[in-house]
Design a protein around this motif. Sequence first.
Motif, PDB file in Angstrom:
ATOM      1  N   UNK A 698       0.830  -1.211   0.000  1.00 37.71           N
ATOM      2  CA  UNK A 698       0.000   0.000   0.000  1.00 37.71           C
ATOM      3  C   UNK A 698       0.861   1.256   0.000  1.00 37.71           C
ATOM      4  N   UNK A 699       2.000   1.207   0.703  1.00 38.37           N
ATOM      5  CA  UNK A 699       2.904   2.347   0.696  1.00 38.37           C
ATOM      6  C   UNK A 699       3.567   2.555  -0.648  1.00 38.37           C
ATOM      7  N   UNK A 700       3.884   1.469  -1.369  1.00 34.15           N
ATOM      8  CA  UNK A 700       4.529   1.578  -2.678  1.00 34.15           C
ATOM      9  C   UNK A 700       3.647   2.317  -3.678  1.00 34.15           C
ATOM     10  N   UNK A 714       9.025  10.113  -1.438  1.00 37.19           N
ATOM     11  CA  UNK A 714       9.850   9.525  -0.380  1.00 37.19           C
ATOM     12  C   UNK A 714       9.182   8.317   0.265  1.00 37.19           C
ATOM     13  N   UNK A 715       7.880   8.435   0.553  1.00 32.43           N
ATOM     14  CA  UNK A 715       7.176   7.319   1.182  1.00 32.43           C
ATOM     15  C   UNK A 715       7.119   6.130   0.236  1.00 32.43           C
ATOM     16  N   UNK A 716       6.834   6.399  -1.055  1.00 34.22           N
ATOM     17  CA  UNK A 716       6.757   5.320  -2.032  1.00 34.22           C
ATOM     18  C   UNK A 716       8.111   4.624  -2.183  1.00 34.22           C
ATOM     19  N   UNK A 717       9.162   5.410  -2.308  1.00 34.41           N
ATOM     20  CA  UNK A 717      10.498   4.828  -2.459  1.00 34.41           C
ATOM     21  C   UNK A 717      10.946   4.138  -1.170  1.00 34.41           C
ATOM     22  N   UNK A 718      10.607   4.742  -0.041  1.00 32.38           N
ATOM     23  CA  UNK A 718      10.951   4.101   1.231  1.00 32.38           C
ATOM     24  C   UNK A 718      10.260   2.761   1.414  1.00 32.38           C
ATOM     25  N   UNK A 719       8.994   2.659   0.963  1.00 34.55           N
ATOM     26  CA  UNK A 719       8.263   1.389   1.065  1.00 34.55           C
ATOM     27  C   UNK A 719       8.919   0.324   0.191  1.00 34.55           C
ATOM     28  N   UNK A 720       9.349   0.736  -1.015  1.00 32.22           N
ATOM     29  CA  UNK A 720      10.038  -0.212  -1.891  1.00 32.22           C
ATOM     30  C   UNK A 720      11.338  -0.687  -1.245  1.00 32.22           C
ATOM     31  N   UNK A 721      12.081   0.236  -0.668  1.00 28.78           N
ATOM     32  CA  UNK A 721      13.348  -0.128  -0.034  1.00 28.78           C
ATOM     33  C   UNK A 721      13.130  -1.069   1.149  1.00 28.78           C
ATOM     34  N   UNK A 722      12.093  -0.809   1.946  1.00 30.44           N
ATOM     35  CA  UNK A 722      11.811  -1.673   3.094  1.00 30.44           C
ATOM     36  C   UNK A 722      11.412  -3.069   2.632  1.00 30.44           C
ATOM     37  N   UNK A 723      10.544  -3.151   1.604  1.00 29.86           N
ATOM     38  CA  UNK A 723      10.144  -4.457   1.080  1.00 29.86           C
ATOM     39  C   UNK A 723      11.339  -5.190   0.479  1.00 29.86           C
ATOM     40  N   UNK A 724      12.169  -4.457  -0.242  1.00 29.88           N
ATOM     41  CA  UNK A 724      13.362  -5.042  -0.858  1.00 29.88           C
ATOM     42  C   UNK A 724      14.297  -5.606   0.218  1.00 29.88           C
ATOM     43  N   UNK A 725      14.526  -4.845   1.287  1.00 27.84           N
ATOM     44  CA  UNK A 725      15.419  -5.311   2.352  1.00 27.84           C
ATOM     45  C   UNK A 725      14.877  -6.561   3.022  1.00 27.84           C
ATOM     46  N   UNK A 726      13.581  -6.589   3.273  1.00 31.66           N
ATOM     47  CA  UNK A 726      12.972  -7.745   3.943  1.00 31.66           C
ATOM     48  C   UNK A 726      13.089  -8.991   3.078  1.00 31.66           C
ATOM     49  N   UNK A 727      12.774  -8.869   1.791  1.00 30.84           N
ATOM     50  CA  UNK A 727      12.783 -10.038   0.917  1.00 30.84           C
ATOM     51  C   UNK A 727      14.203 -10.510   0.614  1.00 30.84           C
ATOM     52  N   UNK A 728      15.152  -9.591   0.512  1.00 30.20           N
ATOM     53  CA  UNK A 728      16.527 -10.004   0.251  1.00 30.20           C
ATOM     54  C   UNK A 728      17.162 -10.663   1.469  1.00 30.20           C
ATOM     55  N   UNK A 729      16.869 -10.137   2.656  1.00 22.86           N
ATOM     56  CA  UNK A 729      17.475 -10.692   3.865  1.00 22.86           C
ATOM     57  C   UNK A 729      16.787 -11.974   4.331  1.00 22.86           C
ATOM     58  N   UNK A 738       4.747 -19.851  -1.547  1.00 22.37           N
ATOM     59  CA  UNK A 738       4.683 -18.580  -0.824  1.00 22.37           C
ATOM     60  C   UNK A 738       5.262 -17.447  -1.671  1.00 22.37           C
ATOM     61  N   UNK A 739       6.359 -17.726  -2.403  1.00 24.43           N
ATOM     62  CA  UNK A 739       6.896 -16.704  -3.298  1.00 24.43           C
ATOM     63  C   UNK A 739       5.894 -16.358  -4.393  1.00 24.43           C
ATOM     64  N   UNK A 740       5.213 -17.356  -4.884  1.00 26.19           N
ATOM     65  CA  UNK A 740       4.200 -17.094  -5.923  1.00 26.19           C
ATOM     66  C   UNK A 740       3.102 -16.182  -5.386  1.00 26.19           C
ATOM     67  N   UNK A 741       2.714 -16.409  -4.115  1.00 26.40           N
ATOM     68  CA  UNK A 741       1.692 -15.551  -3.507  1.00 26.40           C
ATOM     69  C   UNK A 741       2.210 -14.135  -3.310  1.00 26.40           C
ATOM     70  N   UNK A 742       3.479 -13.986  -2.907  1.00 24.10           N
ATOM     71  CA  UNK A 742       4.049 -12.648  -2.700  1.00 24.10           C
ATOM     72  C   UNK A 742       4.098 -11.875  -4.014  1.00 24.10           C
ATOM     73  N   UNK A 743       4.510 -12.560  -5.083  1.00 20.21           N
ATOM     74  CA  UNK A 743       4.557 -11.900  -6.386  1.00 20.21           C
ATOM     75  C   UNK A 743       3.161 -11.533  -6.872  1.00 20.21           C
ATOM     76  N   UNK A 744       2.205 -12.456  -6.707  1.00 25.37           N
ATOM     77  CA  UNK A 744       0.858 -12.253  -7.255  1.00 25.37           C
ATOM     78  C   UNK A 744       0.041 -11.242  -6.467  1.00 25.37           C
ATOM     79  N   UNK A 745       0.225 -11.216  -5.144  1.00 28.52           N
ATOM     80  CA  UNK A 745      -0.625 -10.382  -4.299  1.00 28.52           C
ATOM     81  C   UNK A 745       0.059  -9.104  -3.807  1.00 28.52           C
ATOM     82  N   UNK A 746       1.391  -9.044  -3.891  1.00 29.28           N
ATOM     83  CA  UNK A 746       2.105  -7.907  -3.299  1.00 29.28           C
ATOM     84  C   UNK A 746       2.873  -7.112  -4.345  1.00 29.28           C
TER      85      UNK A 746
END
Length: 885
Positions: A698-700, A714-729, A738-746
Amino acid sequence: GLSFDESIRLFLSGFRLPGEAQKIDRIMEKFAERFTRQNTDVFPSADTAFILAFSVIMLNTDLHNPSIKPERRMTLESFIRNNKGISVDGGDLPEDFLTGIFNRIKEKPFSLKEDDEAREKVSKESSRDMFESLFVFEGPFGSSAEDRKREKFRKEREEMMAASEQMFKKRPSKNMSSRKLNLDSSTQLTDSVSPADVVKPMFDVTWGPLIGTLSQVLESSTNETSIALCLSGFVYSIRLASHSGMSLARNTFVNSLAKFTTLGSIKEMKSKNIECIRTLLSIAIIDGEYLGDSWSPILQCISQLGRLHLFASGLDSEDQFLQVGSPQLTKISEAAREMEENNGKAVLAAVNEVLIDKVFSSSVTLSARGIVNFIDQLVAVSEAEISGDTKRGISGVSASGGTKGMQGKITTSGHGIEGPRIFSLQRLVEVADYNMDIRPRLTWSQIWENMGNHFAKVGCNENAMVSMFAIDALRQLSFKFLEKPELTDFNFQRLFLKPFLLIMENPGSREDIRELVLRCVDNIIRSLAHNLRSGWKIFFSILTLSASDPSAKIKTLGLAILQRLLDEHLDELCRLSGNVEDVDLPKDLDTDQEQPLSSLQKRQRNANADDFVGLCKASLSFVQTEKAENPLPIGLSMRALCHTACYADIIAEKRVLPPVSGFQSTDPSLSGYTYTGLSDDEALEMAIWRPLLDGLAAGICSSAPSSSGGVGCLVQRGSVMALRAILLRHGRLFSVPQWAAILSYVILPAIQIGAENDCSPVNKISSESPSVSSLDFIGEPLSLPPLCDDEGLKKFSAMAQSDESSPSRPLGTAELLVEASFADLRHGGDGNLSKAYRLKKKDVEKRMVHLQPFPDSWIATTAPIALGILSDLVHVNFLLLGDRA
């Protein structure tokens, strides 16, 4: 596997219930808790089992006590009506379920030793009366007061007729001896009719002329003996009427005696008026159990006594103190004030304040029904005080019959202009303090329902001093209530703390009041987080409301409380301290295999996961996702995005485990919300991940503008960065479905919505020159972040912990990456997070900001990073998944 009533039968078969309310409360509380644990599909909450257990015991004694006449026994309809609204959120239990309980108890009674002893002791007193004196089965699941009065009147009339018939039938014959005649008639009269049944019809006929005579003599006489006889007549008449259930006669006598005190008017008090006051207080202390609605004039008189005591001490009454800045409202005539002072001195000399205090301290001796009546009337008097109508019901002249004065206040003839008073509100706090620890929790919840609503209403009063006193009183009572830990599956904390939420929800509440509520919440969390259970839900709702508050100060304070909760009280929230056995799966020492969780462990796991999801949603409410009249400061949204990475680290470290049952994918507001197309275990795992991922999505694609200093979205880019950090780590934790659900729904929907909603001119740029393209105005994707053990990130983490504005606890892997990414974004870095620690040293004034030609364009600013997530995931996670598959 036993049914509910059979479980109670087995539970009570081996011991006798004690007579103390607190002990019965604890015993049945433990029974309800254990039954709910072992039978998870019967009741949604232990509260329901707790209430129904008392209702079943009362039903058993009602149906099988021989002293209760057949026509007065509880019927199936009455039993169902008494238990309406006791399920979760005011719902009803199935009628078939209650009917089965009724029929089984009717056919086979419980073997309670207590019933036999009670019948031997007093033939006319049933165990049902004993339980009714301990617990009030009224409120949302009882019949209305008017229906009960009508039914009581009908039964009393039938009993009186039957008693008279019995007396005539059993008259002794004339040929009996005088001694036998006297003995037999006395025995027959005692066996057939109680003294109350004989006195009541006689008093019903005589009380009208009696009160007229007593009032006339008391009004005109100055003889002390006559006055004393009249007051004795009032005392005995009120006692007779109270014990006989004659509410009209009782109310009439009490009201008449209250008027003779002259406390409702400014007149010179005589000795007989003061004696009337002493008599009224004595009645309140001795016969308070039976006063019912008649408490109202007594408490109004006590309220005026408190006012006179202030005058006698040379102080202004609190209504004048509370009307600061309105001299016209506080002004009374000199003659009236002198009269009030003289009356106050006379009362203070004759009526000890200890006697007044005893009226409230003796409330601990009242039964459950008696204390509810007392509280109801005290609340009503407090409302009248705060509205400036304190003399109503004493002098016979209320503010509603007066004329409006300045600022809409009501004036009454001879009384001056009244402001708000808090005397009864203070006494209400005292009564709550006296009764909180000695009352069973079921009784206390019924008492608090009215009391809490009153505090919530007063907390939103237009007078700042009155409202602040109410909230501070709530805080003090909350501290005392929360000192007692709450058992699993109960919701008493949530009910007790609800007034705080009602004040925050009230659109008429002032900013300073909402700030005070948040301060109280912060204070309670700091001191009693270890005892909080169901109360967390109320606090999360309050913090969520603070995010949408019009005041930036309230928003900032709400997020500061969340930040402190993360930094200092996260273990208490997750309930890890001393409860590791409730969180970790038990293992067999021989086979090293996980053993099935017990019912208690399952419920605690679900409760922990539910609280954690509530915490995540509270933080995500500070991420601006839509345009608003009072938008959140960008800094708050960015800090809330850092919270999401912290929550992801907590899940990855298994400090919070997923629920073990109850997943669903239809209603986001309910527990267990997850994705479809997954196995049961995978769906349960995603139940604690989905709130985070959906909130970041929703933030993206947020439609709210978030530009600052020439840097846009800033909020949109920050949301992308937070999601990116969570998924990479932590992407290694997810399976292929579960990855298929994340791609399809998020990820994919967020990118699509963000791009479709972009109305900036960047989409319309065209040039005839092949060297100029709209792609020239689009930013660059981020480079892959360094590994977790990167020395540059370690230096950044050490510097971040030394910064006052950053968390003092160690940063998790995802949170560290988000903090470094945001530092790079704030200070105009080049995207190399290994050097982010150097940016922390930069002077903010000298930072290099690369101005963007289209800062508000989602495509120009956010799309490159969002699309870059896909390539990063392929590189870091998806190739590993292919190897695993």
